[in-house]
Design a protein around this motif. Sequence first.
Motif, mmCIF file in Angstrom:
data_model
loop_
_atom_site.group_PDB
_atom_site.id
_atom_site.type_symbol
_atom_site.label_atom_id
_atom_site.label_comp_id
_atom_site.label_asym_id
_atom_site.label_seq_id
_atom_site.Cartn_x
_atom_site.Cartn_y
_atom_site.Cartn_z
ATOM 1 N N LEU A 299 0.843 -1.192 0.000
ATOM 2 C CA LEU A 299 0.000 0.000 0.000
ATOM 3 C C LEU A 299 0.881 1.245 0.000
ATOM 4 O O LEU A 299 1.890 1.305 0.701
ATOM 5 N N LEU A 300 0.493 2.226 -0.787
ATOM 6 C CA LEU A 300 1.140 3.531 -0.805
ATOM 7 C C LEU A 300 0.071 4.590 -0.603
ATOM 8 O O LEU A 300 -0.951 4.599 -1.299
ATOM 9 N N TYR A 301 0.295 5.476 0.372
ATOM 10 C CA TYR A 301 -0.613 6.603 0.602
ATOM 11 C C TYR A 301 0.141 7.904 0.362
ATOM 12 O O TYR A 301 1.300 8.044 0.756
ATOM 13 N N PHE A 302 -0.519 8.863 -0.309
ATOM 14 C CA PHE A 302 0.023 10.217 -0.363
ATOM 15 C C PHE A 302 -1.133 11.215 -0.340
ATOM 16 O O PHE A 302 -2.209 10.966 -0.879
ATOM 17 N N PRO A 303 -0.894 12.368 0.316
ATOM 18 C CA PRO A 303 -1.950 13.379 0.427
ATOM 19 C C PRO A 303 -2.167 14.107 -0.893
ATOM 20 O O PRO A 303 -1.327 14.069 -1.803
ATOM 21 N N ARG A 304 -3.281 14.790 -0.988
ATOM 22 C CA ARG A 304 -3.545 15.618 -2.165
ATOM 23 C C ARG A 304 -2.458 16.684 -2.280
ATOM 24 O O ARG A 304 -1.979 17.227 -1.295
ATOM 25 N N GLY A 305 -2.065 16.961 -3.496
ATOM 26 C CA GLY A 305 -1.010 17.938 -3.744
ATOM 27 C C GLY A 305 0.357 17.326 -3.984
ATOM 28 O O GLY A 305 1.235 17.998 -4.534
ATOM 29 N N PHE A 306 0.559 16.059 -3.586
ATOM 30 C CA PHE A 306 1.850 15.415 -3.838
ATOM 31 C C PHE A 306 1.872 14.897 -5.280
ATOM 32 O O PHE A 306 1.021 14.097 -5.683
ATOM 33 N N ILE A 307 2.837 15.369 -6.043
ATOM 34 C CA ILE A 307 2.955 14.961 -7.445
ATOM 35 C C ILE A 307 3.405 13.505 -7.501
ATOM 36 O O ILE A 307 4.199 13.056 -6.668
ATOM 37 N N HIS A 308 2.906 12.777 -8.468
ATOM 38 C CA HIS A 308 3.259 11.361 -8.570
ATOM 39 C C HIS A 308 3.211 10.907 -10.024
ATOM 40 O O HIS A 308 2.510 11.487 -10.854
ATOM 41 N N GLN A 309 3.976 9.872 -10.304
ATOM 42 C CA GLN A 309 3.913 9.190 -11.596
ATOM 43 C C GLN A 309 4.333 7.749 -11.384
ATOM 44 O O GLN A 309 5.015 7.410 -10.416
ATOM 45 N N ASP A 310 3.874 6.886 -12.262
ATOM 46 C CA ASP A 310 4.174 5.463 -12.105
ATOM 47 C C ASP A 310 4.367 4.837 -13.472
ATOM 48 O O ASP A 310 3.823 5.295 -14.480
ATOM 49 N N ASP A 311 5.169 3.784 -13.511
ATOM 50 C CA ASP A 311 5.377 3.054 -14.751
ATOM 51 C C ASP A 311 5.603 1.582 -14.438
ATOM 52 O O ASP A 311 5.962 1.223 -13.311
ATOM 53 N N CYS A 312 5.349 0.744 -15.427
ATOM 54 C CA CYS A 312 5.466 -0.701 -15.233
ATOM 55 C C CYS A 312 6.878 -1.190 -15.525
ATOM 56 O O CYS A 312 7.562 -0.678 -16.421
ATOM 57 N N LEU A 313 7.266 -2.205 -14.797
ATOM 58 C CA LEU A 313 8.564 -2.839 -15.009
ATOM 59 C C LEU A 313 8.534 -3.676 -16.293
ATOM 60 O O LEU A 313 7.455 -4.021 -16.795
ATOM 61 N N PRO A 314 9.711 -4.046 -16.810
ATOM 62 C CA PRO A 314 9.752 -4.767 -18.094
ATOM 63 C C PRO A 314 9.151 -6.166 -18.051
ATOM 64 O O PRO A 314 8.750 -6.692 -19.092
ATOM 65 N N ASP A 315 9.073 -6.764 -16.846
ATOM 66 C CA ASP A 315 8.743 -8.192 -16.802
ATOM 67 C C ASP A 315 7.335 -8.519 -16.319
ATOM 68 O O ASP A 315 6.984 -9.696 -16.233
ATOM 69 N N THR A 316 6.504 -7.516 -16.011
ATOM 70 C CA THR A 316 5.174 -7.852 -15.485
ATOM 71 C C THR A 316 4.202 -6.701 -15.670
ATOM 72 O O THR A 316 4.604 -5.527 -15.719
#
Length: 544
Positions: A299-316
């Motif tokens: 689980l990851l929690y972050f409050p409103r206003g925190f910038i975020h980005q995500d990407d998938c790994l090569p194997d899954t």
Amino acid sequence: MERKHMSALSIYQSLSGGTKPQVQANAAPAKKIKQKENGIQPNKKSNKKKRMKPLKSSMRLSSSDEEKSKAQKDCETHNGEGFDGPALDVLLTDLEKVNNSRERANRLFQWLIHPVQDKSFFRENWEKKPILIQRQNPDYYKGLFSTAEFDCILRNNDVQYGVNLDVTSYTNGKRETHNPPGRALPYTLWDFYESGCSLRMLNPQAFSSTVWQVLSILQEKFGSMAGANVYLTPARTQGFAPHYDDIEAFILQLEGKKHWRVYNPRSEDEVLPLVSSPNFSQDEIGQPIMDVVLEAGDLLYFPRGFIHQDDCLPDTHSLHLTVSSFQRNSWGDLLLKLMPAALETAMEEDVEFRKGLPLDYLQFMGVQNSEKEDPRRDKFIACVEGLMKKLVDYAPVDAAVDQKAKDFLHDCLPPVLSAEEKASSVYGAPARWGDGEALGVTVQLKGQTQIRLLGAGAARLCGDGDTVTLFYTTENSRVYHKEEPKSIEMKAEHIDAMEFLIHSYPKFVSVACLPCETVEAKMSLAELLFEKGLIHTAEPLTAE
């Protein structure tokens, strides 16, 4: 001032503009709040570029390895290995036996952030800083949602592009949406996925009974709507640009893995923002304060206003569910409802607010005169400050809170009933068709019948002018605002009893104990609430 005894009707009228207040002289009409509420428009952001205030040192951007290291230490990481909570299906079954909807919400939320303690989370993290919980348990969220369920929903439901689902991509710094018109069918959608597009289901609670159940319980913990999105992302891809949101976000990694980077708000102006941001480029956001890989069960929690980005790994691939809450639920949002009503009351009751402006105020006030040194400006501003201080004496706080509560009850998902609650409410009543006639319609409530609300947050009394209205959630839709707000105008003879029933929860009380003046009034209220699905009985009713 000692509060004199007043009937419930008198209190609601005093708060909502019926009879003049006998106890609280500063109360204002809720009816007027409603009129003002409908006319309030948020200030539109100016196109003029404003200078952003820098963050305090504890939240400044990380511009060096040393600062980055310090910022990462400010973000908590918890290792939950060896502290496995119960399986979700077991937990939900156990929660059905809990006799109090508030306690259900507390227990479910504690499971959500396990092994972090509830009090610690709200003291240290809520609206303050991100937290990562790594559990080394890929089955922690098993049964909540899956890619197989995603596929099943597509095949068996009318999932519409842009309404229920988005197809997105983020390549070479460019974010695109690829929604065709109409229904999202597996043939087309899985082709998008194979081409490297991410799939976002916007309201999985409309299709998944488990997601609906989890959110309907959690919304009572937050006192604010709990929503959800599901994100399915192919390996080696990214579906969204860096951005921040206007909600408190809980990221539940359901399948696969995902690489996340979280960044501090860029300035004080973007701390706990009112609206979500546009897409950012990499050079606008600085260095991440958190750079982690979420695995299934984390689980990851972050409050409103925190910038975020995500990407998938090569194997899954990755499948995660974002639980969101606290959108437009700030002190400022409450004051938007409160201040117009306070002003209207002040102008009615205080001559200071009705005195005319100085004849020559346009000559020394306004932006064009803001740089002038003129004693008249100081006097004018001091007068405004004095009136603002007096305004609090006319602020109908309870009535404004009720306006917020009405919005919340409209936002709410309908409650998910346990087997016992269904069997002992109108939803399990024995009325049916059989042998060529209607059967089981002679079920009746009696004086000794024990009743209670279906949940602590299922209904609320609010004043509106000369009327008192009961707003409730049991007839809401699983689709956000698909239905109009549900309410019942209460008869004067029922108000005290309804308030008694609300405050008695979670205890059952007999119909005969309801504080109505007549037996007929007690029975008519109980029958109304039963027919509307707002109460259930201690034992299922049987046909006579």
